[in-house]
Design an enzyme around this catalytic site. Structure first.
Site, short mmCIF file in Angstrom:
data_model
loop_
_atom_site.label_atom_id
_atom_site.label_comp_id
_atom_site.label_asym_id
_atom_site.label_seq_id
_atom_site.Cartn_x
_atom_site.Cartn_y
_atom_site.Cartn_z
N HIS A 94 -10.90 -5.42 -2.15
CA HIS A 94 -11.24 -5.53 -1.31
C HIS A 94 -12.64 -4.63 -1.49
O HIS A 94 -12.87 -2.84 -1.79
CB HIS A 94 -11.08 -4.69 -0.33
N ASP B 239 -12.38 -10.01 -0.65
CA ASP B 239 -13.90 -9.57 -0.26
C ASP B 239 -14.79 -9.28 -1.05
O ASP B 239 -14.44 -8.44 -1.21
CB ASP B 239 -13.68 -10.28 1.50
N GLU C 233 -6.39 -10.61 -1.98
CA GLU C 233 -6.86 -9.85 -0.60
C GLU C 233 -8.91 -10.15 -0.68
O GLU C 233 -9.16 -9.59 -0.49
CB GLU C 233 -6.41 -8.79 0.23
N ASN D 230 1.57 -4.03 -3.61
CA ASN D 230 0.53 -4.95 -3.32
C ASN D 230 0.14 -3.50 -2.71
O ASN D 230 0.09 -2.96 -2.05
CB ASN D 230 0.52 -5.46 -2.54
N GLU E 72 0.83 -1.41 -0.24
CA GLU E 72 0.02 0.35 0.26
C GLU E 72 1.01 1.35 0.17
O GLU E 72 0.94 2.03 0.96
CB GLU E 72 -0.77 -0.16 1.07
#
Length: 481
Positions: free
Chosen positions: A235, A265, A263, A199, A158
């Site tokens: 996300h 979701d 990641e 990432n 990030e």
């Protein structure tokens, strides 16, 4: 966006052979192969995230081992865990995740080496002229510790603000943008065989933030800096996937790097309902289809195993139900959609909108199935797979109706070897828990059409004999193998 620091609850440290059958939540009409098998057949991986606390939940870890072939530690390799004070390292939590992965033939994505969050205060308190040395020492020590054991590292996590500018943190303040290249070079020197990633979140579609990441990767490649891939955290909010995700993946891979969904979701405003669960299923399928369509997309990882261990409710008030498995680790429509996207047969993700299935797995003899066996004999085939460790094992049993008539309600009888005692089970009720055991269907898998299969399973303690039962009968008929 709030970050992935809250993974809750979970799993059992069960070493042993790889579970190769379908996931423990298999049921009539459900997928005949696990996500990991289907993904591997397509040339990609399908992973999950685990924390050390997850390793005490046998339901979670049995499902994780059966379904996923890649593990990302939720918190155990971050700086605040691995080097809480200058020069003092703690790799125990990360080692536990790696051990679990090795025991279940899963690879590991290291997460992460350099991040502005979960950073010990001692790093931020260093004089600027000492930050680079501390960063390089941290990367070298951690990557060397795990050398040869990890598939990849999220080297820098990030780095960008939403407008595409670099975050202001200890590293940019001390070294400017050059810290990223230095971190990648340092990690490569410590383990030349590990894949090195940058990432970030909200870079899945084409926007200012992903443009900045694209420009950075292009610059790093032109300088000969070792970088192998970009992680799209993914996300998402139900119904809000960027339409440009596939095109965005393609432009990154055109630079000569891989991409991965790291990641995933897809959070839903609670309470979930049939419409939002259906949209979530579409979202999951679209992500998987995008990855499969792009040469250079190497895999997809969900952040957490199921809704019960998801970070979303603790980070986003009023939201949840963000994964493929509900609070009881039963499949949701998103699971079926993912299976279908991977080329498998599906049809079991039917948990209720509240996230609770109509019946929970149980070993209690008082649990009653939704239907009673019809009394007729059955033509059947049974296959099983055992995953054993020191004093425990799990067994997955797939029952197939090989006859020409439907089976409406069933009881499967088998005899456990001496010393084996069932401690918990899924997709059937088990009574008694040792000796000659009867497994009885539960509400959702009592009907087996001709040719249909269902997978049940249990965890058991043992005293040394880890053999499978030698015979099975279904409604009184001996099953072949």
């Amino acid at each position: 966006m709030l970050r992935t620091t809250i993974l809750k609850a979970g799993g059992v440290a069960a070493a042993g052979a790889l579970l190769l059958l379908a996931w423990p939540g298999g049921q009539a009409g459900a997928a005949s192969s696990s996500l990991r098998q289907l993904a591997e057949a397509k040339g990609i991986y399908f992973g999950t995230a685990l924390t050390q606390s997850n390793l005490s939940n046998s339901t979670l870890t049995t499902l994780a081992a059966a379904q996923f072939d890649m593990v990302t530690p939720g918190n155990e390799m971050k700086w605040d865990t691995t080097e809480p004070s200058n020069g003092t390292y703690n790799f125990g939590p990360g080692d536990a995740i790696v051990s679990f992965a090795k025991a279940h033939s899963m690879r590991v994505r290291g997460h992460n080496l350099v991040w502005h969050s979960q950073l010990p205060s001692w790093v931020s308190s260093l004089p600027s002229n000492q930050v680079q040395a501390a960063m390089e020492a941290h990367i070298t020590t951690e990557v060397t510790h795990y050398k040869g054991q990890l598939y990849a590292w999220d080297v820098v996590n990030e780095p960008f603000n939403e407008d595409g500018s670099l975050r202001s943190d200890a590293f940019t303040n001390a070294m400017g943008s050059g810290y990223i290249a230095d971190a990648l070079r340092t990690a490569h020197a410590a383990d030349p065989n590990a894949k090195l990633y940058l990432n970030d979140y909200n870079i899945e579609g084409e926007n200012a933030k992903s443009d900045a990441m694209y420009a950075l990767v292009s610059s790093l490649k032109s300088q000969g800096v070792p970088i192998d891939g970009v992680g799209f955290e993914s996300h998402f909010i139900e119904g809000q996937l960027p339409s440009s995700i596939k095109a965005n993946m393609q432009r990154f891979t055109a630079l000569g790097v891989n991409v991965a969904v790291t990641e995933l979701d897809d959070r839903i405003q609670l309470p979930a309902n049939s419409a939002t669960l259906a949209q979530q299923a579409t979202d999951y399928a679209n992500v998987v289809n995008a990855c499969l369509a792009v040469s250079g997309c190497v895999g997809v990882s969900q952040w957490g195993v199921g809704d019960a261990d998801s970070w979303i409710p603790g980070a986003f008030s009023g939201y949840g139900a963000a994964t493929m498995f509900d609070q009881n680790y039963q499949p949701k429509p998103a699971y079926d959609a993912t299976v279908a996207a991977l080329g498998g047969a599906s049809g079991g993700g039917s948990s209720s909108a509240s996230g609770s299935p109509s019946s929970s797995p149980s070993t209690s003899p008082s649990s009653s199935p939704s239907s009673s066996p019809s009394g007729g004999s059955a033509a059947c085939k049974v296959t099983d797979a055992i995953n054993a460790w020191n004093t425990g094992l799990t067994e997955n049993i797939t029952i197939t109706n090989t006859g020409s008539a439907a089976i409406n309600g069933w009881k499967l009888v088998f005899t456990l070897p001496s010393g084996q005692v069932v401690t918990n089970g899924w997709n059937a009720t088990y009574a008694p828990t040792s000796g000659t055991v009867t497994a009885t269907n539960v509400s959702y898998n009592g009907s087996l059409a001709p040719g249909a299969s269902t997978t049940i399973g249990f965890q058991a303690n043992h005293t040394g004999d880890t053999a499978a039962p030698t015979s099975f009968t279904l409604n009184g008929a001996v099953c072949g193998s």
